[in-house]
Write a protein that holds these residues in place. Structure first.
Motif, PDB file in Angstrom:
ATOM      1  N   PRO A 246       0.969  -1.273  -0.175  1.00  0.00           N
ATOM      2  CA  PRO A 246       0.132  -0.170  -0.081  1.00  0.00           C
ATOM      3  C   PRO A 246       0.705   1.379   0.150  1.00  0.00           C
ATOM      4  O   PRO A 246       2.035   1.173  -0.409  1.00  0.00           O
ATOM      5  CB  PRO A 246      -0.701  -0.217   1.304  1.00  0.00           C
ATOM      6  N   ASN A 247       0.366   2.294   0.537  1.00  0.00           N
ATOM      7  CA  ASN A 247       1.088   3.551   0.626  1.00  0.00           C
ATOM      8  C   ASN A 247       2.470   3.525   0.965  1.00  0.00           C
ATOM      9  O   ASN A 247       2.640   3.264   2.041  1.00  0.00           O
ATOM     10  CB  ASN A 247       0.349   4.622   1.350  1.00  0.00           C
ATOM     11  N   TRP A 248       3.333   3.992   0.022  1.00  0.00           N
ATOM     12  CA  TRP A 248       4.747   4.090   0.639  1.00  0.00           C
ATOM     13  C   TRP A 248       4.854   5.061   1.671  1.00  0.00           C
ATOM     14  O   TRP A 248       4.204   6.186   1.778  1.00  0.00           O
ATOM     15  CB  TRP A 248       5.550   4.355  -0.690  1.00  0.00           C
ATOM     16  N   ASN A 249       5.774   4.767   2.682  1.00  0.00           N
ATOM     17  CA  ASN A 249       6.242   5.825   3.659  1.00  0.00           C
ATOM     18  C   ASN A 249       7.599   5.699   3.928  1.00  0.00           C
ATOM     19  O   ASN A 249       8.263   4.517   3.865  1.00  0.00           O
ATOM     20  CB  ASN A 249       5.031   5.894   4.864  1.00  0.00           C
ATOM     21  N   PRO A 250       8.226   6.603   4.660  1.00  0.00           N
ATOM     22  CA  PRO A 250       9.735   6.518   4.540  1.00  0.00           C
ATOM     23  C   PRO A 250      10.159   5.612   5.568  1.00  0.00           C
ATOM     24  O   PRO A 250      11.458   5.082   5.212  1.00  0.00           O
ATOM     25  CB  PRO A 250      10.041   8.177   4.955  1.00  0.00           C
TER      26      PRO A 250
END
Lengths: 140, 401, 401, 140
Positions: free
Chosen positions: B381-385
């Protein structure tokens, strides 16, 4: 402070030399784990035994395990960010002239891999499962 | 000068050390120790890191409906207290913070005696579980699927204790915890981690101050003798070796509440994006997720084309409404049987009987959907750092021969 | 000795050539030509290969409901006839094979005059469309998403022509085609490609011998003056520069009917597996698929959070029953409007209006489901050695700023 | 046959030398495309201009474009399979002592990449899309 550190370093080296010559080890004791290279990895840490890996051993492993390195992948910039984060929040001192070679080593041997939005299933260990009953039935 | 034993000398000796001479007492070069880093844990846990100790559980070892204490993952940010307290009943918990009139201290014995005991089966999952799949990669422990478990916990309600401390409901915004682990640097003044939850979450029935796991004292690595439990949120809000609860009049600002820690971009970002701290938001409820725990991946079926599968499904709020499986990479899905949870925040159990149409290689994908209609994605799902909240479908490989 | 022009000399000169002296007449070292390799085609087609010519169409150029002749992809296996026939009406088509009493020859003029004309909008998709995403990689032209199109074709029914040739319905098993393209080696005795379809497919209403695309003669690169069209199967069954149809009493065994060509493992295999020829099966119906053609990927919305999307969906048999889109990596899906096909095997058009909840990076994924309930997978479906039949969802990237 | 081939090769080289010295090109004609290296690629073929790329230019491009190479990725074994397939079915002659270096080049510079079951969306070219109307409305 500076001279104290020099004194300690000198003392340290003397002790190393003395110890290296001593033979007081009981013959039946297991041999100490010596640094060597197995399958291209440093046997004590699992670091890829190429380039300046000894600088990494000497500078990074006082505070955390080598596993924190070997399980990660990052670009040069990413590794530098992590080092700076450790310096700002975790008490890592300035690495001086070793910083460049250390970051080079990390960016070279622990560079990011492209795995996409769903990596493949890899390293599957195949085994025979009998219809008579899975290994799970006993546990549930 | 710190004491250096012989083994440490030998291993340090060959290195271009600039740092070794400055080693504080008790800190050695890591990866060189021979002691068991996971006392009390199953030998097949995967050690991701031994300082701090981080270890996860392979999926098939999580097949139990109630996770055994020896199988619950370990995610420590610092160093666990060197030895268990001599008298755990004298362990002190302080209740303080802006929204408490004056600090109150309870011993563990007092907690046990004064407040009603509650037992719940509560899912605990690390916010970074699944980080390993992030691309571009995210730094930190590279959890695969095993930073999750669901034991039964016994303790008292945080709400009851806060009420006994006469906390101010109007002022209270957040609770934050403090614990007795030690910073990796050895500096006793550094806080390892101090996170928490919004006051509404803190006051839920299932938010516990717990001393028992599955009827036994907590494992040392999981917080013995006392810890917080706020299930449904990243496990990092459930502080271990618990010594203080601060009832705050603002969002708690303890160690690892800010920056990129346990926070994700407030707005979705492109993979690999750089995100300013001010654009990051604290993770609260964890997303819907499931794990195939039986069979172990890699099963070869030689005398049958029928395979029973089983596993667990959970989500950070509400309940899981269905679990489906696919053997054709998500082109078609079939329903699994699904149990109701033992209580809120307990994982649910799914099972199905697969009939394979013919011989060959198959991947079995499991997909849970929550009661809001949100399903696990098949892809990241959404990439995050920092690589949090990967709830992509779990899958195993099977061969029918 | 072959004629070598100056340019060719200069470029050959510096190389360690062991082969150049043996070059047959008319064959140069490739990649050195300056002529347009795609006469009559849109300049924004992506050239994958210039010998043989293979070029695909970017998604946004396929937004038309009826694909323009200049936008239909080119997938040639050999070299197209050097020049168009002087008199196309004299072009000959031979009907032969075990299931025809004796060979019959029709000129194009005779075909046009003798048989009823039919016009259908027919989807043509290369079996290897999507190969680029295979992992481990599959060899061959690395098609992304653009080896597909849906023009309107005019011609006569293959069935009418076979009946006129008095073919034996009991004996007929398969038809195979031959065309007038030339093998890459220049050897006139080598057949470039000779594939075909089962007789039942050959006798369908929509299986055409066609001379017109969108009311105009076929583009040279797409088979001028005559080609076969059997939509729903890999485009390689729809032979170009058509010169002969063999009605076979067995499965056709022409060039690229065997080995790994246009065949996939009969049973599913693990990615990267080696598969014996005997375990490979001919591809027949293509799977359900869709393509987002509007907007072009990369759109930045600065003055709105609303975005109309559109595209096409198709499948190899039956019809597409629904198309959904997702902006959260498949956690939730919303329905698109979907038209009925112009005729069987024509692609259908979907559209929707997306309201983005907030600013940020989004991927829009489209997913079609056929009338058997089979949906496009979000990930690569079954791996196969040559990389056929990848019908994973198409997606585009959007930023709302 | 062998001597004829030698004669043709000799003739070929002579013609090359003669052509190389000739100056009969009209000054206004566009300059011939010379072999050179741009961004690490051979400008005429797009091949990575390292190692034995000239062997590939000399031996592979008579029958097919360099694009068939540059768009593909394979292991050493995979490239060898493709060469053998071309030899068995497409009329490619034995590459003799060049086969090894050619396969080495291909396996080194066109090795497989790991992209998983869903590669990332990359190389997106961003552009402003106005609410007033997409680029598609004119076309539909």
């Amino acid at each position: 402070m500076r001279s104290l550190r020099h004194f300690l370093l000198l003392l340290f080296l003397v002790v190393v030399l003395v110890q290296a010559c001593s033979t007081d080890e009981a013959p039946s004791a297991p041999p100490p784990r010596r640094e060597n290279i197995v399958d291209g990895l440093d046997s004590l840490t699992g670091l890829i035994a190429q380039g300046d890996y000894r600088l990494v051993k000497g500078n990074c492993l006082a505070c955390h395990s080598a596993k924190l390195i070997t399980q990660n992948r990052a670009t040069r910039e990413g590794w530098l960010d992590m080092i700076h984060w450790m310096q700002e929040t975790q008490g890592l001192p300035d690495l001086g002239k070793n910083e460049g070679p250390i970051v080079d080593y990390l960016a070279t041997y622990y560079a990011p891999e492209e795995t996409g939005r769903r990596p493949p299933l890899d390293s599957v260990e195949w085994y025979i499962l009998s219809a008579a009953g899975g290994q799970s039935s006993a546990e549930r | 000068m710190p004491y250096l034993n012989r083994r440490r000398f030998l291993t340090v000796a060959g290195l271009p050390v600039v740092f070794a001479a400055r080693l504080p007492a008790g800190i050695g070069l890591l990866g060189l120790e021979t002691e068991d880093p996971l006392p009390g844990k199953h030998p097949d846990l995967t050690i991701l890191n031994d300082r701090p100790v981080n270890a996860e559980t392979p999926p098939h070892l999580l097949d139990q409906r109630i996770t055994g204490a020896d199988r619950l993952f370990v995610r420590n940010n610092g160093i666990a207290p060197a030895s268990p307290p001599a008298d755990p009943s004298a362990w002190e918990l302080r209740i303080a913070g802006e929204a408490v009139p004056e600090p109150v201290v309870f011993t563990l014995a007092e907690l046990k005696q004064r407040f009603e005991h509650h037992t719940y089966q509560l899912t605990l999952e690390c916010g970074g579980n699944g980080r390993k799949e992030f691309s571009p990669p995210a730094s930190g422990n590279q959890w695969s699927t095993g930073a999750v478990g669901c034991p039964e916990w016994t303790g008292v309600r945080l709400r009851d204790v806060l009420e006994a401390a006469n906390f101010d409901r109007k002022k209270a915004v957040y609770v934050g915890y403090y614990g007795r682990d030690t910073h990796l640097s050895g500096d006793p003044d550094k806080v390892v981690i101090s996170r928490g939850v919004p006051i509404a979450k803190a006051l839920e029935d299932e938010t516990l101050i717990a001393w028992n796991m599955n009827g036994q004292p907590l494992p040392h690595l999981n917080g013995y003798p006392l810890r917080l439990l706020a299930s449904g949120y990243p496990a990092s809000v459930s502080g271990k070796w618990l010594s203080e609860i601060a009832v705050r009049d603002r969002v708690h600002d303890g160690e690892k509440m800010g920056g990129a820690s346990y926070r994700v971009p407030c707005k979705p970002v492109a993979p690999g994006a750089e995100v300013d701290d001010e654009d990051m938001c604290i993770i609260e409820e964890m997303p819907v997720k499931s794990l195939l725990t039986s069979p172990k991946t890699g099963a070869i079926l030689s005398d049958t084309k029928t395979l029973p599968i089983a596993g667990h499904a959970w989500c950070g709020s509400g309940a899981v409404s269905k679990v489906d499986y696919s053997i054709d990479f998500g082109s078609t899905w079939q329903a699994c049987a699904l149990t109701k949870p033992a209580n809120r925040y307990a994982w649910q159990h799914f099972s199905a009987q697969i009939e394979f149409p013919q011989e060959g290689y198959y991947e079995i994908w499991a997909r849970a959907t929550d009661d809001q209609g949100r399903a696990q994605p098949m892809v990241l799902p959404n990439w995050n750092p920092r690589g949090y909240l990967n709830n992509a479908c779990h899958r195993i490989a099977i061969k029918v021969v």
